[in-house]
Design a protein around this motif. Structure first.
Motif, PDB file in Angstrom:
ATOM      1  N   TRP A 228       8.217   6.454  -9.009  1.00 46.57           N
ATOM      2  CA  TRP A 228       7.490   7.571  -8.417  1.00 46.57           C
ATOM      3  C   TRP A 228       6.959   7.219  -7.028  1.00 46.57           C
ATOM      4  CZ3 TRP A 228       6.939  12.465 -10.197  1.00 46.57           C
ATOM      5  CH2 TRP A 228       7.249  12.709 -11.539  1.00 46.57           C
ATOM      6  N   ASP A 229       7.157   8.117  -6.073  1.00 43.55           N
ATOM      7  CA  ASP A 229       6.398   8.073  -4.825  1.00 43.55           C
ATOM      8  C   ASP A 229       5.022   8.645  -5.142  1.00 43.55           C
ATOM      9  OD1 ASP A 229       8.564   7.077  -3.412  1.00 43.55           O
ATOM     10  OD2 ASP A 229       9.258   9.069  -2.809  1.00 43.55           O
ATOM     11  N   VAL A 230       4.090   7.765  -5.462  1.00 45.15           N
ATOM     12  CA  VAL A 230       2.789   8.219  -5.938  1.00 45.15           C
ATOM     13  C   VAL A 230       1.998   8.856  -4.802  1.00 45.15           C
ATOM     14  CG1 VAL A 230       0.623   7.536  -7.036  1.00 45.15           C
ATOM     15  CG2 VAL A 230       2.774   6.486  -7.763  1.00 45.15           C
ATOM     16  N   VAL A 231       1.922   8.168  -3.674  1.00 45.22           N
ATOM     17  CA  VAL A 231       1.249   8.712  -2.493  1.00 45.22           C
ATOM     18  C   VAL A 231       2.241   8.675  -1.332  1.00 45.22           C
ATOM     19  CG1 VAL A 231      -0.707   8.524  -0.928  1.00 45.22           C
ATOM     20  CG2 VAL A 231      -0.977   7.898  -3.340  1.00 45.22           C
ATOM     21  N   ASN A 232       2.357   9.796  -0.657  1.00 42.21           N
ATOM     22  CA  ASN A 232       3.349   9.958   0.396  1.00 42.21           C
ATOM     23  C   ASN A 232       2.660  10.155   1.741  1.00 42.21           C
ATOM     24  OD1 ASN A 232       6.177  10.310   1.120  1.00 42.21           O
ATOM     25  ND2 ASN A 232       5.705  12.465   1.486  1.00 42.21           N
ATOM     26  N   GLU A 233       3.045   9.331   2.725  1.00 42.78           N
ATOM     27  CA  GLU A 233       2.610   9.500   4.120  1.00 42.78           C
ATOM     28  C   GLU A 233       1.092   9.517   4.261  1.00 42.78           C
ATOM     29  OE1 GLU A 233       4.771  12.972   5.410  1.00 42.78           O
ATOM     30  OE2 GLU A 233       6.712  11.988   5.143  1.00 42.78           O
ATOM     31  N   ALA A 234       0.451   8.479   3.752  1.00 45.19           N
ATOM     32  CA  ALA A 234      -1.015   8.405   3.783  1.00 45.19           C
ATOM     33  C   ALA A 234      -1.558   7.973   5.135  1.00 45.19           C
ATOM     34  CB  ALA A 234      -1.503   7.439   2.701  1.00 45.19           C
ATOM     35  N   ILE A 235      -0.742   7.270   5.918  1.00 43.33           N
ATOM     36  CA  ILE A 235      -1.216   6.739   7.206  1.00 43.33           C
ATOM     37  C   ILE A 235      -0.975   7.753   8.320  1.00 43.33           C
ATOM     38  CG2 ILE A 235      -0.943   4.877   8.884  1.00 43.33           C
ATOM     39  CD1 ILE A 235      -2.219   3.958   6.312  1.00 43.33           C
ATOM     40  N   SER A 236      -1.957   7.883   9.203  1.00 43.87           N
ATOM     41  CA  SER A 236      -1.858   8.800  10.337  1.00 43.87           C
ATOM     42  C   SER A 236      -0.695   8.431  11.252  1.00 43.87           C
ATOM     43  CB  SER A 236      -3.171   8.758  11.127  1.00 43.87           C
ATOM     44  OG  SER A 236      -3.055   9.459  12.343  1.00 43.87           O
ATOM     45  N   ASP A 237      -0.162   9.413  11.949  1.00 46.13           N
ATOM     46  CA  ASP A 237       0.907   9.135  12.917  1.00 46.13           C
ATOM     47  C   ASP A 237       0.426   8.238  14.053  1.00 46.13           C
ATOM     48  OD1 ASP A 237       2.712  10.658  11.507  1.00 46.13           O
ATOM     49  OD2 ASP A 237       2.453  12.445  12.734  1.00 46.13           O
ATOM     50  N   ASN A 238      -0.845   8.376  14.422  1.00 46.38           N
ATOM     51  CA  ASN A 238      -1.439   7.551  15.475  1.00 46.38           C
ATOM     52  C   ASN A 238      -2.728   6.932  14.935  1.00 46.38           C
ATOM     53  OD1 ASN A 238       0.244   8.157  18.053  1.00 46.38           O
ATOM     54  ND2 ASN A 238      -0.136  10.176  17.152  1.00 46.38           N
ATOM     55  N   PRO A 239      -2.594   5.919  14.096  1.00 46.29           N
ATOM     56  CA  PRO A 239      -3.773   5.404  13.396  1.00 46.29           C
ATOM     57  C   PRO A 239      -4.687   4.591  14.307  1.00 46.29           C
ATOM     58  CG  PRO A 239      -1.849   4.093  12.850  1.00 46.29           C
ATOM     59  CD  PRO A 239      -1.355   5.237  13.676  1.00 46.29           C
ATOM     60  N   ALA A 240      -5.967   4.907  14.260  1.00 46.14           N
ATOM     61  CA  ALA A 240      -6.976   4.070  14.900  1.00 46.14           C
ATOM     62  C   ALA A 240      -7.494   3.081  13.871  1.00 46.14           C
ATOM     63  CB  ALA A 240      -8.121   4.934  15.422  1.00 46.14           C
ATOM     64  N   VAL A 241      -7.958   1.934  14.328  1.00 44.54           N
ATOM     65  CA  VAL A 241      -8.446   0.912  13.399  1.00 44.54           C
ATOM     66  C   VAL A 241      -9.560   1.473  12.523  1.00 44.54           C
ATOM     67  CG1 VAL A 241      -9.606  -1.319  13.223  1.00 44.54           C
ATOM     68  CG2 VAL A 241      -7.768  -0.996  14.900  1.00 44.54           C
TER      69      VAL A 241
ATOM     70  N   ASP B 199       2.044   6.384 -17.416  1.00 48.82           N
ATOM     71  CA  ASP B 199       3.338   5.748 -17.691  1.00 48.82           C
ATOM     72  C   ASP B 199       3.281   4.300 -17.216  1.00 48.82           C
ATOM     73  OD1 ASP B 199       5.902   4.934 -18.125  1.00 48.82           O
ATOM     74  OD2 ASP B 199       6.862   6.614 -17.093  1.00 48.82           O
ATOM     75  N   PRO B 200       2.883   3.384 -18.110  1.00 53.39           N
ATOM     76  CA  PRO B 200       2.707   1.978 -17.713  1.00 53.39           C
ATOM     77  C   PRO B 200       3.999   1.304 -17.264  1.00 53.39           C
ATOM     78  CG  PRO B 200       1.602   2.443 -19.792  1.00 53.39           C
ATOM     79  CD  PRO B 200       2.461   3.621 -19.494  1.00 53.39           C
ATOM     80  N   ASN B 201       5.147   1.878 -17.594  1.00 50.64           N
ATOM     81  CA  ASN B 201       6.424   1.244 -17.247  1.00 50.64           C
ATOM     82  C   ASN B 201       7.038   1.786 -15.967  1.00 50.64           C
ATOM     83  OD1 ASN B 201       6.519  -0.460 -19.574  1.00 50.64           O
ATOM     84  ND2 ASN B 201       7.077   1.327 -20.796  1.00 50.64           N
ATOM     85  N   ALA B 202       6.427   2.775 -15.368  1.00 47.17           N
ATOM     86  CA  ALA B 202       6.993   3.357 -14.148  1.00 47.17           C
ATOM     87  C   ALA B 202       6.736   2.464 -12.945  1.00 47.17           C
ATOM     88  CB  ALA B 202       6.396   4.741 -13.902  1.00 47.17           C
ATOM     89  N   GLN B 203       7.689   2.462 -12.016  1.00 45.31           N
ATOM     90  CA  GLN B 203       7.509   1.783 -10.740  1.00 45.31           C
ATOM     91  C   GLN B 203       6.712   2.697  -9.822  1.00 45.31           C
ATOM     92  OE1 GLN B 203      10.730   1.704  -7.757  1.00 45.31           O
ATOM     93  NE2 GLN B 203      10.580  -0.526  -7.809  1.00 45.31           N
ATOM     94  N   LEU B 204       5.599   2.191  -9.272  1.00 41.46           N
ATOM     95  CA  LEU B 204       4.704   2.988  -8.454  1.00 41.46           C
ATOM     96  C   LEU B 204       4.871   2.595  -6.994  1.00 41.46           C
ATOM     97  CD1 LEU B 204       1.506   2.951 -10.696  1.00 41.46           C
ATOM     98  CD2 LEU B 204       3.634   4.262 -10.938  1.00 41.46           C
ATOM     99  N   VAL B 205       5.120   3.591  -6.155  1.00 41.23           N
ATOM    100  CA  VAL B 205       5.566   3.371  -4.779  1.00 41.23           C
ATOM    101  C   VAL B 205       4.635   4.086  -3.807  1.00 41.23           C
ATOM    102  CG1 VAL B 205       7.510   3.634  -3.170  1.00 41.23           C
ATOM    103  CG2 VAL B 205       7.952   3.281  -5.629  1.00 41.23           C
ATOM    104  N   LEU B 206       4.308   3.403  -2.694  1.00 30.93           N
ATOM    105  CA  LEU B 206       3.741   4.056  -1.515  1.00 30.93           C
ATOM    106  C   LEU B 206       4.883   4.324  -0.550  1.00 30.93           C
ATOM    107  CD1 LEU B 206       0.414   2.207  -0.601  1.00 30.93           C
ATOM    108  CD2 LEU B 206       0.739   4.254  -1.993  1.00 30.93           C
ATOM    109  N   ASN B 207       5.014   5.560  -0.114  1.00 32.97           N
ATOM    110  CA  ASN B 207       6.144   5.985   0.700  1.00 32.97           C
ATOM    111  C   ASN B 207       5.630   6.432   2.069  1.00 32.97           C
ATOM    112  OD1 ASN B 207       9.036   6.547   0.688  1.00 32.97           O
ATOM    113  ND2 ASN B 207       8.502   8.716   0.782  1.00 32.97           N
TER     114      ASN B 207
END
Length: 356
Positions: A147-160, A189-197
């Motif tokens: 699963w792509d659990v969270v998608n595109e969490a980082i800003s396009d122009n991230p500040a620190v 689902d403990p067996n699912a692969q968890l992904v940040l995309n």
């Protein structure tokens, strides 16, 4: 593996742009030499309505992911009701043809139904997010392995001081929403692969370097908190007119792999609106960008999967945002509009085949 691998982690933390080769060679020896599964984002109705499209998917793919269907706007156009027709049909197609299906996506800033705009408190946002994960992941438990659990969490122009993209989840819950989503998915689902995309890592620009740095800070924090994160999805929407930062990508992947994370290429295509009109020249440039990107990843570790966002130029999101000014059709994908393989497909086949 849920904790950092000491050797790769220690080496990766001190990498400079020009010092990746020794680490890349060491990491590559640890990785599987088996063929890498190839897949594509699929439009479910085309599987029924376009037999050439269906044959192209059956003839080339071992993995599928829905272009839509599992996004909030498709699943939950109104509150209190879920519409599972499209993902059910895609999963049935995958099961019937010996393929695996990836889940995309559980938490995203975009493609949200209008009714979610009325959510106004942290408690309500958490409740609705948990309800969504419990219902969706619970329905496909043991059947959708990644699963792509969270998608595109980082800003396009991230500040620190402000690296995260604005979303209902970030605005109401804060950065903690990433960890909460991962933990809830793992509980269901403990067996699912968890992904940040995520995307926007691949070019030698300050913007890409800042985004890689912000993403690494998020991932390190999640791993230090023992969050159930297993893999990273590198989307790979490659701007055709820009070089690939091979050293930067290899260093980035080495850092991630050193934290015990698998790597997937999840949405590969090449945005060709600024490339030459001549189709043969353009196709060669597209293939060269894909080759450089995949090599930069593969020099560190063979990814677990390579998926393109679509399979044929006949059906692609690219002209919605990047239509060519000369009127020529975009050619971002491995098969042309008549389902014939292009140089990009040859590159993908060479990269994904088993290594001796």
């Amino acid at each position: 593996m849920h904790r950092r691998q000491f050797v790769l982690g220690a080496m990766g933390a001190g990498l400079s742009a020009g010092s990746t080769s020794a680490l890349a060679q060491a990491a590559a020896k640890e990785c599987s030499r088996a063929a890498i599964p190839y897949g594509a984002a699929i439009r479910v109705d085309l599987l029924r309505d376009d037999q050439e499209y269906r044959r192209a998917v059956l003839g080339n793919c071992q993995l599928v992911v829905g272009e839509g269907g599992l996004k909030w706007i498709d699943l939950r156009p109104e509150p209190g009701k879920f519409h599972f027709d499209h993902p059910d049909r895609l999963l049935a197609f995958a099961d019937a043809n010996g393929m695996r299906m990836r889940g995309h996506t559980l938490a995203w800033y975009a493609a949200m139904p209008k009714w979610t705009e009325a959510i106004s408190t942290k408690a309500e946002a958490e409740r609705v997010l948990y309800e969504h994960i419990d219902t969706v992941v619970g329905r496909y438990k043991g059947r959708i392995p990644s699963w792509d659990v969270v998608n595109e969490a980082i800003s396009d122009n991230p500040a620190v001081e402000a690296p995260m993209r604005k979303s209902i989840w970030q605005d109401l819950i804060g950065t903690q929403h990433v960890e909460l989503a991962l933990r809830r998915t793992a509980a269901v689902d403990p067996n699912a692969q968890l992904v940040l995309n995520d995307f926007g890592f691949e070019n030698p620009t300050e913007q890409c370097r800042a985004k890689r740095a912000a993403f690494l800070r998020l991932v390190r924090d999640l791993k230090d908190r023992d969050a159930p994160l297993h893999a990273i999805g590198l989307q790979g929407h490659l701007p055709g007119e820009k070089d690939i930062d091979k050293d930067g990508i290899s260093s980035f992947v080495a850092e991630l792999h050193g934290m015990g994370l698998s790597i997937l290429v999840t949405e590969l295509d090449v945005i060709d609106d600024k490339l030459p009109r001549d189709r043969a020249i353009r196709d060669d440039i597209v293939a060269s960008r894909v080759r450089a990107f995949l090599q930069a990843v593969g020099d560190v570790c063979r990814p677990e999967a390579v998926l393109t966002w679509g399979i044929s130029d006949r059906f692609t999101w690219v002209p919605i945002w990047f239509r060519r000014k000369d009127g020529e059709p975009n050619r971002p994908l491995p098969l042309d509009a008549n389902y014939r393989p292009k140089p990009m497909m040859r590159v993908i086949r060479e990269f994904t085949r088993a290594k001796l």
